[in-house]
Design a protein around this motif. Structure first.
Motif, PDB file in Angstrom:
ATOM      1  N   ALA A   1      79.599   9.794  58.536  1.00 39.14           N
ATOM      2  CA  ALA A   1      78.811   9.952  58.444  1.00 39.14           C
ATOM      3  C   ALA A   1      76.923   9.783  57.403  1.00 39.14           C
ATOM      4  CB  ALA A   1      78.715  11.662  58.410  1.00 39.14           C
ATOM      5  N   ASN A   2      77.645   9.660  56.433  1.00 42.01           N
ATOM      6  CA  ASN A   2      76.738   9.194  55.298  1.00 42.01           C
ATOM      7  C   ASN A   2      75.850   8.187  56.590  1.00 42.01           C
ATOM      8  OD1 ASN A   2      76.278  11.284  53.964  1.00 42.01           O
ATOM      9  ND2 ASN A   2      77.395  10.528  52.382  1.00 42.01           N
ATOM     10  N   SER A   3      76.759   7.174  56.422  1.00 39.58           N
ATOM     11  CA  SER A   3      76.183   5.555  56.990  1.00 39.58           C
ATOM     12  C   SER A   3      75.040   5.850  57.949  1.00 39.58           C
ATOM     13  CB  SER A   3      77.792   5.225  57.433  1.00 39.58           C
ATOM     14  OG  SER A   3      77.866   4.609  56.313  1.00 39.58           O
ATOM     15  N   ALA A   4      75.787   7.218  59.417  1.00 37.78           N
ATOM     16  CA  ALA A   4      74.827   7.293  60.239  1.00 37.78           C
ATOM     17  C   ALA A   4      73.556   7.848  60.458  1.00 37.78           C
ATOM     18  CB  ALA A   4      75.869   8.051  61.494  1.00 37.78           C
ATOM     19  N   LEU A   5      73.606   9.176  59.500  1.00 40.83           N
ATOM     20  CA  LEU A   5      72.319   8.952  58.943  1.00 40.83           C
ATOM     21  C   LEU A   5      71.477   7.895  58.369  1.00 40.83           C
ATOM     22  CD1 LEU A   5      73.193  12.131  56.830  1.00 40.83           C
ATOM     23  CD2 LEU A   5      71.933  12.074  58.986  1.00 40.83           C
TER      24      LEU A   5
ATOM     25  N   GLY B   1      67.172   6.701  59.711  1.00 41.59           N
ATOM     26  CA  GLY B   1      66.697   6.604  58.969  1.00 41.59           C
ATOM     27  C   GLY B   1      66.408   7.732  58.220  1.00 41.59           C
ATOM     28  N   ALA B   2      67.179   8.207  57.980  1.00 44.24           N
ATOM     29  CA  ALA B   2      66.920   9.445  56.449  1.00 44.24           C
ATOM     30  C   ALA B   2      66.492   8.556  55.261  1.00 44.24           C
ATOM     31  CB  ALA B   2      68.585   9.494  56.567  1.00 44.24           C
ATOM     32  N   MET B   3      65.932   8.987  54.516  1.00 49.50           N
ATOM     33  CA  MET B   3      65.744   8.588  53.181  1.00 49.50           C
ATOM     34  C   MET B   3      66.190   8.446  52.287  1.00 49.50           C
ATOM     35  SD  MET B   3      61.921   7.428  54.007  1.00 49.50           S
ATOM     36  CE  MET B   3      61.818   7.626  52.634  1.00 49.50           C
ATOM     37  N   GLU B   4      66.976  10.154  52.600  1.00 46.05           N
ATOM     38  CA  GLU B   4      68.121  10.305  50.831  1.00 46.05           C
ATOM     39  C   GLU B   4      69.381  10.787  51.530  1.00 46.05           C
ATOM     40  OE1 GLU B   4      67.817  12.421  47.242  1.00 46.05           O
ATOM     41  OE2 GLU B   4      66.506  12.527  48.014  1.00 46.05           O
TER      42      GLU B   4
END
Length: 211
Positions: free
Chosen positions: A108-112, A116-119
């Motif tokens: 899930a974090n890799s997808a975020l 384009g998630a900044m953090e």
């Protein structure tokens, strides 16, 4: 080996993982209780002279080191399906996963990040509780982990292993008051204070006995 009705019941130590995202905790029971626990307390006292030296700035930082043994020999002799297929892999994996983020969280974090998630905020792990009898139920953080595999079956599944664990006890200074680990450690200290009152320590008169 016969079991006698009056034989004492020997409790076994355990590591319990309480994940807020699941309803049931994971309980990992030691197959054989470690024969030794090494406990170290680092005191949070004041520095300098005068009254400052007498101040205590919270519960001491306690660390625990232990070595647990696991052996699949009896299960293999009894042709237990899990042991025949995996040896000790399942028991060791359950312990190792205590220090891993879940694979679903990593994905899930890799997808975020890819979106384009900044953090990405690191996930909160489960509350890990070290249970060593009814008088020691402690919230802990695993700081050291080693596995020595000592024997294998024909397909290289480990069948005998020793697991070394270093634990740091989490106190009410580490956890917010709303966290269940905060109350758990506070209850542990209350038990310790109750036990201390039962100790035969003596009195000042004892120091002057006999002159």
């Amino acid at each position: 080996m016969p079991t006698y009705p009056r034989s004492p019941v020997h409790l076994r130590g355990a590591i319990v993982s309480i994940d807020p995202t699941t309803t049931l905790p994971t309980v990992i029971i030691f197959q054989y209780n470690p024969t030794t626990l090494t406990r170290t307390l680092e005191i949070k006292n004041g520095e300098g002279g005068g009254i400052e030296a007498l101040k205590l700035y919270g519960a001491p930082v306690e660390t625990i080191k232990l070595e647990a043994e696991f052996d699949a020999t009896d299960h293999l002799e009894g042709s237990a399906p899990l042991a025949m297929a995996n040896g000790l892999h399942s028991q060791l994996a359950a312990l190792e996963l205590l220090v891993y983020p879940s694979s679903s969280t990593v994905i899930a974090n890799s997808a975020l990040l890819a979106a384009g998630a900044m953090e990405v905020v690191p996930p909160q792990g489960p509350l890990i509780v070290f249970v060593w009898g009814p008088k020691r139920v402690l919230p802990v953080q695993i700081t050291e982990f080693s596995i020595t595999e000592e024997a294998y079956d024909t397909t290289l599944n480990p069948t005998r292993a020793k697991v070394g664990l270093g634990l740091r006890v989490l106190t009410y200074d580490d956890l917010p008051s709303s966290h269940q680990g905060h109350a758990l450690f506070l209850a542990h200290q209350v038990v310790k204070e109750t036990l201390a009152k039962l100790a035969v320590i003596g009195t000042l008169d004892t120091l002057t006995a006999g002159g």
